[in-house]
Design a protein around this motif. Structure first.
Motif, PDB file in Angstrom:
ATOM      1  N   LYS A   1      25.343  65.401  47.375  1.00  0.00           N
ATOM      2  CA  LYS A   1      24.484  66.065  46.399  1.00  0.00           C
ATOM      3  C   LYS A   1      23.045  66.196  46.896  1.00  0.00           C
ATOM      4  N   LEU A   2      22.655  65.310  47.791  1.00  0.00           N
ATOM      5  CA  LEU A   2      21.307  65.365  48.360  1.00  0.00           C
ATOM      6  C   LEU A   2      21.022  66.725  49.002  1.00  0.00           C
ATOM      7  N   MET A   3      22.057  67.335  49.549  1.00  0.00           N
ATOM      8  CA  MET A   3      21.892  68.624  50.209  1.00  0.00           C
ATOM      9  C   MET A   3      21.707  69.756  49.208  1.00  0.00           C
ATOM     10  N   ASP A   4      22.010  69.483  47.955  1.00  0.00           N
ATOM     11  CA  ASP A   4      21.788  70.445  46.877  1.00  0.00           C
ATOM     12  C   ASP A   4      20.403  70.245  46.275  1.00  0.00           C
ATOM     13  N   TRP A   5      20.090  68.993  45.933  1.00  0.00           N
ATOM     14  CA  TRP A   5      18.792  68.697  45.323  1.00  0.00           C
ATOM     15  C   TRP A   5      17.620  69.110  46.204  1.00  0.00           C
ATOM     16  N   PHE A   6      17.788  68.956  47.508  1.00  0.00           N
ATOM     17  CA  PHE A   6      16.706  69.252  48.456  1.00  0.00           C
ATOM     18  C   PHE A   6      17.121  70.340  49.436  1.00  0.00           C
ATOM     19  N   ARG A   7      17.750  71.376  48.919  1.00  0.00           N
ATOM     20  CA  ARG A   7      18.335  72.393  49.785  1.00  0.00           C
ATOM     21  C   ARG A   7      17.290  73.098  50.649  1.00  0.00           C
ATOM     22  N   GLY A   8      16.050  73.174  50.168  1.00  0.00           N
ATOM     23  CA  GLY A   8      14.992  73.767  50.982  1.00  0.00           C
ATOM     24  C   GLY A   8      14.721  72.958  52.232  1.00  0.00           C
ATOM     25  N   ASP A   9      14.844  71.638  52.129  1.00  0.00           N
ATOM     26  CA  ASP A   9      14.641  70.757  53.286  1.00  0.00           C
ATOM     27  C   ASP A   9      15.741  70.963  54.322  1.00  0.00           C
ATOM     28  N   PHE A  10      16.946  71.270  53.827  1.00  0.00           N
ATOM     29  CA  PHE A  10      18.106  71.414  54.711  1.00  0.00           C
ATOM     30  C   PHE A  10      18.307  72.844  55.208  1.00  0.00           C
ATOM     31  N   GLY A  11      17.492  73.760  54.691  1.00  0.00           N
ATOM     32  CA  GLY A  11      17.668  75.160  55.092  1.00  0.00           C
ATOM     33  C   GLY A  11      18.734  75.865  54.303  1.00  0.00           C
TER      34      GLY A  11
END
Length: 272
Positions: free
Chosen positions: A224-234
């Motif tokens: 879920k971290l990749m959803d909450w901070f999707r801008g960080d992950f591109g």
């Protein structure tokens, strides 16, 4: 009679001189102690202090000495030691993780209102009162607006935040920061000299545990971290690139990305 009167006057004079000498000695002693304290604050090793704090909390020892030193370290001293992004990330990740463990071990009920737990100023570093959100989103994530998924930068960042924040976001920190929940990555002590290797290891370890690629249905399940901070992950494209880089999915695959639920159950002392 006159002799007794003279003796009384002499006694008063002597006592007054002794008191004055003692007062002067006390002032000099206080000045000396103040000078020594200032010297310590201005020359303390911030990384060693963070390390001592971390291991005191981890081992269940009294950490008050280190908390006080962190409060009183001078901004100039801290700034002189936090010059690079690697130094900033290592120091502030350790501060964040250690304070989460310290605060929740001391009072687990704080976690009942998670929003308040992260947003309220709960500790002081270099004379500045901070919240956990200040450290995570303001300093470690380069003044990112918390609820913007990593797409917006806070234009109202404090002077302290601007002074100590990283200059470039690093998505790997999300697999190093532990907020006390069961779905959080485990806690480790990070060193500026080796932080890139450590972040690579913590990211790959976390993703290995969580990522689930189902070729037959064309889907990959990610934290879920990749959803909450999707801008960080591109975004989703960035997530796919990361998964391919770590060989969780084949280079030729183009699966649909699904985000897993996050387990917020309190889970303390999850150390590597």
């Amino acid at each position: 009679m006159f002799n007794n009167y003279l003796k009384s006057i002499l006694t008063v004079v002597v006592i007054s001189h002794v008191s004055l000498l003692m007062a002067c000695t006390d002032v000099k002693q206080k000045e000396k102690l103040t000078t020594t304290a200032n010297y310590i604050q201005e020359n303390v090793d911030a990384f060693k202090l963070a390390e001592n704090f971390y291991f005191a909390v981890k081992n269940g020892e009294n950490a008050q000495t280190y908390i006080t030193q962190l409060e009183n370290i001078t901004k100039d001293n801290l700034e002189s030691q936090l010059q690079t992004n690697d130094q900033k990330k290592a120091f502030w990740i350790n501060i964040y993780n250690t304070y989460v463990q310290y605060l929740l071990t001391k009072n687990p009920e704080l976690y009942e209102d998670r929003s308040n737990f992260f947003t309220e100023e709960r500790f002081t570093i270099a004379g500045k009162k901070l919240s956990l959100d200040d450290v995570e989103h303001g300093i470690i994530r380069d003044s990112s607006v918390k609820l913007s998924m990593g797409h917006l930068k806070d234009p109202f960042a404090s002077k302290f935040e601007k002074k100590f924040r990283v200059s470039e976001k690093d998505w790997r920190v999300h697999f190093a920061l532990n907020c006390g929940a069961k779905s959080c990555p485990p806690v480790a002590f990070y060193k500026s000299e080796t932080i890139n290797e450590q972040l690579e290891k913590s990211s790959k370890t976390y993703l290995t545990k969580v990522v689930n690629y189902k070729k037959e249905v064309g889907k990959v399940y990610v934290p879920k971290l990749m959803d909450w901070f999707r801008g960080d992950f591109g975004g989703k494209d960035g997530a796919i690139k990361i998964l391919k880089n770590y060989q969780f999915i084949p280079e030729s695959a183009d699966p649909e990305v699904e985000f897993l639920d996050y387990n917020w159950e309190l889970d303390l002392k999850n150390y590597i």
